[in-house]
Design an enzyme around this catalytic site. Structure first.
Site, mmCIF file in Angstrom:
data_model
loop_
_atom_site.group_PDB
_atom_site.id
_atom_site.type_symbol
_atom_site.label_atom_id
_atom_site.label_comp_id
_atom_site.label_asym_id
_atom_site.label_seq_id
_atom_site.Cartn_x
_atom_site.Cartn_y
_atom_site.Cartn_z
ATOM 1 C CG ASN A 176 45.209 45.213 46.471
ATOM 2 O OD1 ASN A 176 45.028 46.416 46.623
ATOM 3 N ND2 ASN A 176 44.504 44.492 45.603
ATOM 4 C CE LYS B 33 38.142 32.881 63.488
ATOM 5 N NZ LYS B 33 38.344 33.290 64.861
ATOM 6 N N PRO C 106 38.032 37.100 37.012
ATOM 7 C CG PRO C 106 35.924 38.091 37.050
ATOM 8 C CD PRO C 106 36.819 37.176 37.838
ATOM 9 C CG ASP C 107 41.827 41.431 32.843
ATOM 10 O OD1 ASP C 107 41.284 42.567 32.856
ATOM 11 O OD2 ASP C 107 43.049 41.268 32.751
ATOM 12 C CB ILE C 108 37.057 44.127 35.434
ATOM 13 C CG1 ILE C 108 36.689 43.184 36.591
ATOM 14 C CG2 ILE C 108 35.949 45.137 35.169
ATOM 15 C CD1 ILE C 108 36.663 43.845 37.951
ATOM 16 C CE LYS D 269 50.057 44.699 33.735
ATOM 17 N NZ LYS D 269 50.249 45.006 35.150
#
Ligand code: CTP
Length: 422
Positions: free
Chosen positions: A229, A308, A326-328, A362
């Site tokens: 991103n 590739k 995973p949500d760190i 959140k």
């Protein structure tokens, strides 16, 4: 730097605004870097008074440093011009009385030895000996050949100077003017500037061990392609720098970004979200503050191909399936350390709309006491931002400013909360 709201118009700005620094040059080829350093200090709002030894004048002229500092340069203890506004022909006393610090850059091996023994046979050494010990700190930027630096005499002198209260800013490593390669170069002016700014910063996080995640993550599809991103990592690097300035031990776990590591910060480079989780899990056992600024990819390709992925000539697209990462932050916030209050967790929220509602939701979902909201697309890659601090009591905006300024404000907020809690 952004002008603070309560500053008078015309107030000098910069990280060293209001500071008066006596910049001492002893003899060494690194004197050429002192010109840039002098300029950098002034750009950050400091006033600079240059004092040079006779040996330093062999490498750079007083005229250059007078032009850059805007003040007459002092080189001799017999110079009877008024110094520090006092006309008693005692430059060695007067020059240090209005100083916030004396910085010797470059400090030669010989000058270190001189300082150590309290010798005072030229203006610079005389002034250092005559400085008020309790109120005028002495900062030393050594510069010498690698053999001179490694010599037991120099190392012994350095340790003793530290024991006597001086701050040694360290040396750089690399190709030296003499043609040899090793430790002993004077730090570069931007590095010295960072150290000096940190030196003057109140140590509100002294004793804290801060763990920061920063940047994007990269989730490989095959050896040459992946999903990432637009996070630049700038906010996380600024937070790491601000925490170090405030006296914390800082570890920065960084996704793939090409940013300079802040001075004094330990950096661990990772690629994927899973790598990032592994890197923080062990370190969180000794951390006291965790600040998650990373834009962690929510998903990764379910399988990464070892070779590739090639077009097969049929025009058929490959089908990608994803697995959730995973949500760190949530993982650490639910750990026993965080639950017991030993680890203070701070999250960031990159939103595109309804910032306050989304950030508050959140914060509760992740289980963190403090969440910092910002509008992702409006900040990725930029040097400034607006932040919204969200906690159990509501929200508060930190007005638009550079990411470093905001990071320093955030560090102040965290320190204040820890103080109130403890
Ligand atoms: N975070 C994390 N691990 C993840 C995802 C997010 O540690 N797998 C952290 C981020 O570093 C940030 C906070 O959680 O501190 C919120 O990240 P954000 O991307 O805004 O939220 P998400 O949890 O991904 O939720 P959504 O994308 O649905 O808004």
């Amino acid at each position: 730097m952004t002008q603070q709201a309560n500053e008078e118009p015309g107030t000098p700005r910069g990280d060293l605004a209001g500071k008066h620094i006596v910049l001492g040059l002893s003899g060494g080829i690194a004197c050429y870097k002192a010109a840039e350093l002098c300029r950098a200090l002034i750009k950050q709002g400091a006033t600079v008074q240059v004092v040079m030894t006779e040996a330093a004048e062999q490498f750079i002229t007083a005229v250059t440093l007078q032009a850059l500092s805007g003040r007459p340069v002092f080189t001799s203890q017999w110079d009877s011009r008024p110094a520090g506004g006092i006309d008693n022909s005692m430059a060695h006393i007067n020059l240090s009385r209005e100083a916030d610090a004396i910085l010797i850059a470059p400090c030669s091996a010989d000058f270190m030895a001189k300082l150590l023994h309290g010798r005072a046979d030229d203006l610079l050494s005389l002034m250092c000996l005559a400085r008020p010990l309790a109120t005028v700190p002495l900062l030393i930027a050594p510069a010498m050949n690698r053999e001179m630096w490694a010599h037991p005499a120099t190392q012994r002198n350095m340790a003793q100077l530290q024991a006597d209260g001086a701050t040694i800013l360290g040396v750089g490593s690399g190709f030296q003017a003499c043609g040899e390669t090793g430790d002993g170069r004077m730090l570069e002016p931007p590095e010295l500037l960072e150290d000096i700014i940190a030196f003057f910063t109140p140590k509100v996080l002294a004793g804290q061990n801060v763990l920061v995640t920063a940047g994007p993550t990269y989730e490989a599809m095959d050896p040459v392609r992946g999903i990432t991103n637009l996070s630049s990592g700038k906010m996380g690097f600024a937070v790491a720098r601000a925490a170090h300035e405030a006296g914390a031990e800082v570890t920065l776990v960084a996704g793939p970004v090409s940013l300079q590591t802040p001075r004094g910060v330990t950096r661990v480079d990772v690629k994927s979200a899973q790598n990032m989780l592994e890197a923080v899990t062990g370190r969180a056992q000794t951390a006291t503050i965790f600040i998650a600024t990373a834009a962690v990819a929510d998903w990764r390709p379910a399988s990464s191909q070892e070779r590739k992925i090639k077009k097969d000539g049929t025009g058929q697209m490959p089908t990608l399936t994803f697995t959730e990462n995973p949500d760190i932050l949530a993982t650490l916030a639910q750990s026993a350390r965080a639950q017991s209050g030993a680890l203070f967790c701070v999250g960031f929220a990159a939103e595109s709309h309804d910032l306050e509602d989304n950030a508050q939701a959140k914060r509760l979902r992740k289980g963190v006491p403090l969440l910092v909201g910002n509008i992702g697309p409006a900040t990725f890659g930029r040097d400034d931002n607006v932040l919204l601090l969200v906690d159990a009591h509501g929200s508060r905006e930190l007005a638009r400013a550079s990411k470093l300024t905001l990071a320093r404000q955030l560090v102040g907020e965290i320190a204040g909360r820890l103080k109130r809690a403890g």
